[in-house]
Scaffold this motif. Structure first.
Motif, PDB file in Angstrom:
ATOM      1  N   ILE A   4       0.880  -1.171   0.000  1.00  0.00           N
ATOM      2  CA  ILE A   4       0.000   0.000   0.000  1.00  0.00           C
ATOM      3  C   ILE A   4       0.917   1.221   0.000  1.00  0.00           C
ATOM      4  O   ILE A   4       1.649   1.458   0.969  1.00  0.00           O
ATOM      5  N   LEU A   5       0.920   1.934  -1.102  1.00  0.00           N
ATOM      6  CA  LEU A   5       1.787   3.108  -1.234  1.00  0.00           C
ATOM      7  C   LEU A   5       1.181   4.315  -0.522  1.00  0.00           C
ATOM      8  O   LEU A   5      -0.040   4.505  -0.527  1.00  0.00           O
ATOM      9  N   ILE A   6       2.052   5.123   0.067  1.00  0.00           N
ATOM     10  CA  ILE A   6       1.621   6.329   0.769  1.00  0.00           C
ATOM     11  C   ILE A   6       2.415   7.505   0.216  1.00  0.00           C
ATOM     12  O   ILE A   6       3.639   7.440   0.115  1.00  0.00           O
ATOM     13  N   THR A   7       1.720   8.577  -0.138  1.00  0.00           N
ATOM     14  CA  THR A   7       2.413   9.740  -0.694  1.00  0.00           C
ATOM     15  C   THR A   7       1.612  11.008  -0.456  1.00  0.00           C
ATOM     16  O   THR A   7       0.399  10.955  -0.242  1.00  0.00           O
ATOM     17  N   ASP A  67      -2.998  -0.838  -3.104  1.00  0.00           N
ATOM     18  CA  ASP A  67      -3.745   0.418  -3.019  1.00  0.00           C
ATOM     19  C   ASP A  67      -2.772   1.581  -2.883  1.00  0.00           C
ATOM     20  O   ASP A  67      -1.560   1.391  -2.734  1.00  0.00           O
ATOM     21  N   TYR A  68      -3.346   2.787  -2.901  1.00  0.00           N
ATOM     22  CA  TYR A  68      -2.575   4.020  -2.927  1.00  0.00           C
ATOM     23  C   TYR A  68      -3.252   4.993  -1.967  1.00  0.00           C
ATOM     24  O   TYR A  68      -4.426   5.325  -2.143  1.00  0.00           O
ATOM     25  N   LEU A  69      -2.540   5.402  -0.923  1.00  0.00           N
ATOM     26  CA  LEU A  69      -3.107   6.314   0.063  1.00  0.00           C
ATOM     27  C   LEU A  69      -2.459   7.685  -0.039  1.00  0.00           C
ATOM     28  O   LEU A  69      -1.240   7.799  -0.112  1.00  0.00           O
ATOM     29  N   HIS A  70      -3.303   8.706  -0.034  1.00  0.00           N
ATOM     30  CA  HIS A  70      -2.809  10.075  -0.119  1.00  0.00           C
ATOM     31  C   HIS A  70      -2.826  10.710   1.264  1.00  0.00           C
ATOM     32  O   HIS A  70      -3.797  10.588   2.002  1.00  0.00           O
ATOM     33  N   LYS A  71      -1.704  11.337   1.648  1.00  0.00           N
ATOM     34  CA  LYS A  71      -1.618  12.013   2.944  1.00  0.00           C
ATOM     35  C   LYS A  71      -2.474  13.287   2.923  1.00  0.00           C
ATOM     36  O   LYS A  71      -2.524  13.966   1.891  1.00  0.00           O
ATOM     37  N   PRO A  72      -3.110  13.640   4.049  1.00  0.00           N
ATOM     38  CA  PRO A  72      -3.194  12.893   5.303  1.00  0.00           C
ATOM     39  C   PRO A  72      -4.169  11.718   5.167  1.00  0.00           C
ATOM     40  O   PRO A  72      -5.185  11.817   4.479  1.00  0.00           O
ATOM     41  N   ILE A  73      -3.852  10.618   5.825  1.00  0.00           N
ATOM     42  CA  ILE A  73      -4.631   9.389   5.689  1.00  0.00           C
ATOM     43  C   ILE A  73      -5.828   9.408   6.641  1.00  0.00           C
ATOM     44  O   ILE A  73      -5.666   9.640   7.838  1.00  0.00           O
ATOM     45  N   THR A  74      -7.006   9.179   6.086  1.00  0.00           N
ATOM     46  CA  THR A  74      -8.197   9.089   6.932  1.00  0.00           C
ATOM     47  C   THR A  74      -8.409   7.648   7.377  1.00  0.00           C
ATOM     48  O   THR A  74      -7.962   6.713   6.711  1.00  0.00           O
ATOM     49  N   SER A 120      -8.377   0.200   2.355  1.00  0.00           N
ATOM     50  CA  SER A 120      -7.150  -0.382   1.796  1.00  0.00           C
ATOM     51  C   SER A 120      -6.828  -1.720   2.442  1.00  0.00           C
ATOM     52  O   SER A 120      -6.464  -2.686   1.755  1.00  0.00           O
ATOM     53  N   VAL A 121      -6.970  -1.793   3.747  1.00  0.00           N
ATOM     54  CA  VAL A 121      -6.681  -3.038   4.459  1.00  0.00           C
ATOM     55  C   VAL A 121      -7.682  -4.119   4.061  1.00  0.00           C
ATOM     56  O   VAL A 121      -7.314  -5.283   3.876  1.00  0.00           O
ATOM     57  N   LYS A 122      -8.934  -3.719   3.903  1.00  0.00           N
ATOM     58  CA  LYS A 122      -9.955  -4.684   3.485  1.00  0.00           C
ATOM     59  C   LYS A 122      -9.590  -5.296   2.131  1.00  0.00           C
ATOM     60  O   LYS A 122      -9.744  -6.498   1.903  1.00  0.00           O
TER      61      LYS A 122
END
Length: 230
Positions: free
Chosen positions: A77-80, A96-103, A110-112
């Motif tokens: 899971i990428l974070i940027t 998945d791809y998470l955009h900061k700030p992470i809700t 993403s975990v699901k």
């Protein structure tokens, strides 16, 4: 189910934020945190990892560089902080791809997805025939097909599986009643075997998953008949 997870991020504040989310999630367990890709690569070699929370923007070796260097990558899971990386991220087959700030809601989604991928990959089937046993004051789910044999230990019995040996307080006679007769057979006063795990047998012994188990004389014909129906 808990996915063994690591966090790779050069920002200590960001690692702390993601670690809090990981530690509070029922389907995740934290294995380690790394501040750079070099440490992370060594850690991935030395631990069994199911999921990486990976920051893209790191100095010297970026998150993408790390992915390119891994031969067998766990789920990622990428974070940027930059949405421009979204399209490039999926070129690396990330989960998945998470955009900061992470809700919290986006993190949970993403975990699901990661859990669903894991279950599909490992063919986890909740409908598999199973029983619940009490061991060390806890109830444990045991897939019947995972049991290789059951061994008497005085007032206890030991379930031998590929993953672990599970000791429970029970008699062989009582436990035998919980097992399907077409899959398990008591071949000795101290042993019940999984018929599907039998590799060979003679008049004295049965080989189950490489282990030689004693066969009572009066059980040989019953064993031969049972194996012919497996």
């Amino acid at each position: 189910m808990k996915l063994r997870s690591i966090i790779v991020d050069d920002s200590s504040m960001q690692r702390m934020a993601v670690a809090k989310l990981v530690n509070n999630h029922p389907n995740l367990t934290m294995v380690a945190e790394y501040s750079n890709a070099i440490e992370a690569k060594n850690g991935i070699k030395n631990h069994e990892i199911d999921l990486i929370f990976l920051d893209v923007e790191m100095p010297i070796i970026t998150g993408f560089d790390l992915l390119e260097s891994l031969e067998n990558s766990p789920q990622v899971i990428l974070i940027t902080g930059k949405p421009d990386y979204a399209l490039k991220a999926f070129d690396y087959d990330v989960t998945d791809y998470l955009h900061k700030p992470i809700t919290m809601a986006r993190f949970d989604a993403s975990v699901k997805r990661a859990v669903a991928n894991y279950e599909q990959l490992h063919r986890v089937n909740e409908d598999e025939e199973h029983i619940f046993v009490k061991s060390n004051l806890k109830k444990r789910k045991v897939i019947l097909n995972d049991i290789k044999w059951i061994e008497a230990l005085g007032d206890y019995i030991k379930l031998v599986t590929d993953e672990a040996n599970i000791v429970i307080l029970s008699t062989m006679k009582s436990f035998e009643k919980q097992l399907p007769e077409d899959k398990f057979l008591r071949i000795h006063k101290s042993y019940i075997i999984n018929l599907e795990k039998v590799e060979k047998f003679n008049s004295k012994n049965v080989e189950v998953s490489g282990r030689s188990i004693p066969l009572s004389r009066n059980k040989k014909s019953e064993l031969a008949e049972a194996l012919s129906n497996v």
